[in-house]
Design a protein around this motif. Sequence first.
Motif, PDB file in Angstrom:
ATOM      1  N   ASP A 204      29.081 -17.294  24.437  1.00  0.00           N
ATOM      2  CA  ASP A 204      27.901 -18.135  24.251  1.00  0.00           C
ATOM      3  C   ASP A 204      27.042 -18.118  25.519  1.00  0.00           C
ATOM      4  O   ASP A 204      27.392 -17.507  26.533  1.00  0.00           O
ATOM      5  CB  ASP A 204      28.288 -19.560  23.853  1.00  0.00           C
ATOM      6  CG  ASP A 204      29.141 -20.245  24.921  1.00  0.00           C
ATOM      7  OD1 ASP A 204      29.038 -19.881  26.110  1.00  0.00           O
ATOM      8  OD2 ASP A 204      29.928 -21.140  24.568  1.00  0.00           O
ATOM      9  N   GLU A 205      25.931 -18.844  25.473  1.00  0.00           N
ATOM     10  CA  GLU A 205      24.954 -18.813  26.559  1.00  0.00           C
ATOM     11  C   GLU A 205      25.550 -19.327  27.874  1.00  0.00           C
ATOM     12  O   GLU A 205      25.249 -18.810  28.947  1.00  0.00           O
ATOM     13  CB  GLU A 205      23.731 -19.650  26.165  1.00  0.00           C
ATOM     14  CG  GLU A 205      22.590 -19.609  27.181  1.00  0.00           C
ATOM     15  CD  GLU A 205      22.024 -18.213  27.381  1.00  0.00           C
ATOM     16  OE1 GLU A 205      21.589 -17.902  28.505  1.00  0.00           O
ATOM     17  OE2 GLU A 205      22.035 -17.431  26.396  1.00  0.00           O
ATOM     18  N   LYS A 206      26.393 -20.346  27.795  1.00  0.00           N
ATOM     19  CA  LYS A 206      26.964 -20.929  29.012  1.00  0.00           C
ATOM     20  C   LYS A 206      27.920 -19.949  29.705  1.00  0.00           C
ATOM     21  O   LYS A 206      27.950 -19.864  30.942  1.00  0.00           O
ATOM     22  CB  LYS A 206      27.700 -22.241  28.690  1.00  0.00           C
ATOM     23  CG  LYS A 206      26.767 -23.382  28.289  1.00  0.00           C
ATOM     24  CD  LYS A 206      25.795 -23.706  29.425  1.00  0.00           C
ATOM     25  CE  LYS A 206      24.835 -24.809  29.051  1.00  0.00           C
ATOM     26  NZ  LYS A 206      23.843 -25.068  30.135  1.00  0.00           N
ATOM     27  N   LEU A 208      27.675 -16.735  29.581  1.00  0.00           N
ATOM     28  CA  LEU A 208      26.823 -15.713  30.183  1.00  0.00           C
ATOM     29  C   LEU A 208      26.219 -16.215  31.492  1.00  0.00           C
ATOM     30  O   LEU A 208      26.102 -15.450  32.471  1.00  0.00           O
ATOM     31  CB  LEU A 208      25.716 -15.309  29.206  1.00  0.00           C
ATOM     32  CG  LEU A 208      26.172 -14.584  27.935  1.00  0.00           C
ATOM     33  CD1 LEU A 208      24.980 -14.342  26.995  1.00  0.00           C
ATOM     34  CD2 LEU A 208      26.826 -13.252  28.282  1.00  0.00           C
ATOM     35  N   GLN A 209      25.845 -17.504  31.525  1.00  0.00           N
ATOM     36  CA  GLN A 209      25.317 -18.084  32.766  1.00  0.00           C
ATOM     37  C   GLN A 209      26.388 -18.085  33.856  1.00  0.00           C
ATOM     38  O   GLN A 209      26.099 -17.803  35.024  1.00  0.00           O
ATOM     39  CB  GLN A 209      24.834 -19.514  32.508  1.00  0.00           C
ATOM     40  CG  GLN A 209      23.559 -19.608  31.682  1.00  0.00           C
ATOM     41  CD  GLN A 209      23.153 -21.048  31.424  1.00  0.00           C
ATOM     42  OE1 GLN A 209      23.595 -21.969  32.109  1.00  0.00           O
ATOM     43  NE2 GLN A 209      22.321 -21.250  30.410  1.00  0.00           N
TER      44      GLN A 209
END
Length: 657
Positions: A204-206, A208-209
């Motif tokens: 998910d996006e987190k 990837l961050q």
Amino acid sequence: MSSQIFSETSGAISALIGYIENGDLALPELQRPFVWGSNRVRDLFDSMYRGYPIGYFLIWKNSTGEKMTHIGVDEKIHKIPSMLLIDGQQRLTALFSIIKRTKIRDKNYNLKRIKIAFNPVSEEFKVTDATTQKNKEFIPDISFVFQTDTYSFITEYIEQYKVYIKEVTEKLNVIIGKIKTSDDLLESEYKFCITRLNQIKNPDEKILQLITKLKERKSLFLSTELMNLFINYFSKPIEIEVKDISTRINKLFSLTNYPFQALEIKPDVNEETVAEVFTRINSKGITLNQADFILTLISVFWEDGRKKIDAFCKSAKTVPDSKTIDSPYNHIIQPDAKDIVRIIIGLGFKRARMKDAYAILKGRDPDTNKYSEVLREKQFNVFKETLCKVIDTTNWHAFLKIVQGIGYKSSGLIASGNSIINSYIFFLIGKLDYDIDYKELERLIAKWFFMSSLTSRYSGSSESIMESDLNKIKDSKNDDEFKTALLNIIGSTLTNDFWNISLPNDLLVTSNSISPVASAFFASLIYNGINALFSDKKVSDLYDPSLKVKKSSLDKHHIFPKEYLKKKEFKLTLINQISNLTYIEYLDNIKISDSDPKIYYAQIKQKYYAGKETVLVDLLDKHGIPRNFYELDYRGFLIERRRNIAEIIKRHYEMIK
């Protein structure tokens, strides 16, 4: 309804592997050596593991009783195969090499083993490297899976994996402790965490961050949210899914039973038809030709000769060690087996069309079109005698010295390998058949190569043109007639119209900097010992393999800078014209990348040539650059410099005496 020349067959990959192993399936030497990179082999196994189709194989029934070349290097039970693999060599060689853990010969004739790694946890294939060797999740070489019983292999793998998980858990606890106390991670710890996070499918996006922050080496600057995400993710116990791992390793092992489809060509189909079939069905457009079949004949009837050809070609590509006294290695051309065949056919039979040469070696009488065992033996004797002359390194290097002697110092200047090969044929004919004085022969062949290279003589219908050239010298009764025949061809090609019209107005109107015309121009600069523009370094230094010149500071550059012309909205095809290129030394404190020529030239003249203007003007002349180039409009500059380059090339040719 037309009769088919093939039938369909299918089975398991293990059957094909078995045929190869016992010698029933072989390569008739119709294709390239094994040229796939390891990435292609990895992708093949990944495709099979995922159940994707891997394409048809093309097999030809062998009814000739002739010995062919086997895949791999082991001895075979059956010396004469019943099936010949025509299409699918790369795929099947890769499969055989991995499954049977055997070495294969690569394009340089060297033995090598292909190693592919597999991760049963993430179901990922990789080319074996230091990373896969260290990561105990990976099976570093899947060949071992096929060499032992799967129960023993799986048991051993899981035991090692459990130990590895214990080590990983301990390492993660240390890293988590550092994150909690805001201590920076070691470089190896960053890489370790990034690698594990990258294994997450559909992150998910987190996540990837978090990966981005770790790549930036900013563990000390994680937000509270990302820090908690890190700690929570890496604190979870690593589950050892014994059942899933066992299933995946068994799935890998079962690839030996992967289904294949093949087209089987009937045994009474001739070689020409087989070549046509291959060409029509091969999606990559790789064509078989008569040279392929000639190589097959050599392997069948004169195996030692084929080995000599391969050894010569391998040595020509390999830098010799200090103990090697005699080697064909050079910096101009690395011939392959087909090139050697063409030279033999040209010298021994005065033929250029491989179709005719193939028939000759099969024993066909050119008058009656009938085949004869006696004639085949006679023709092969000619072939054998000629091979020794062709691969004689004294002959080989004497010829290459001629090419180098007129400025063509490296392969980077050879626009057409055919010009080299065919010029060598005429060199050998002149030396061996007509015993021409070496100095005379040197001048003649230098002119011939220069002409054939400059005009791209053998870039189109090369066989037909070479056949015509050979026919014109075939009946020469002595050395004078041979020389006259070649000089007549040269004279009728390099006419006044060629020098004054074709060369400046047609051939030089190109943006291809590796064209034969560009090569001739740069060869002339090398031959005449010209310095690079605005430099005291020789252009020849760039092509001398013994010298290490920094390419970024001395290389081909635009006289009218590219960025300058882009701003004036010139198209790239016009910007990159040969006439706008030469060898320039970029001076550290003179920035000319986008300058008006008038500005950068004035700066260079003032800073480096004050009081030495004649030296600068002389350099411009030698590079064919108009003395007032900076005052000309760009199109006018191109026209004038084309004329100058054409004149330089012409003078270079006329100096070959």
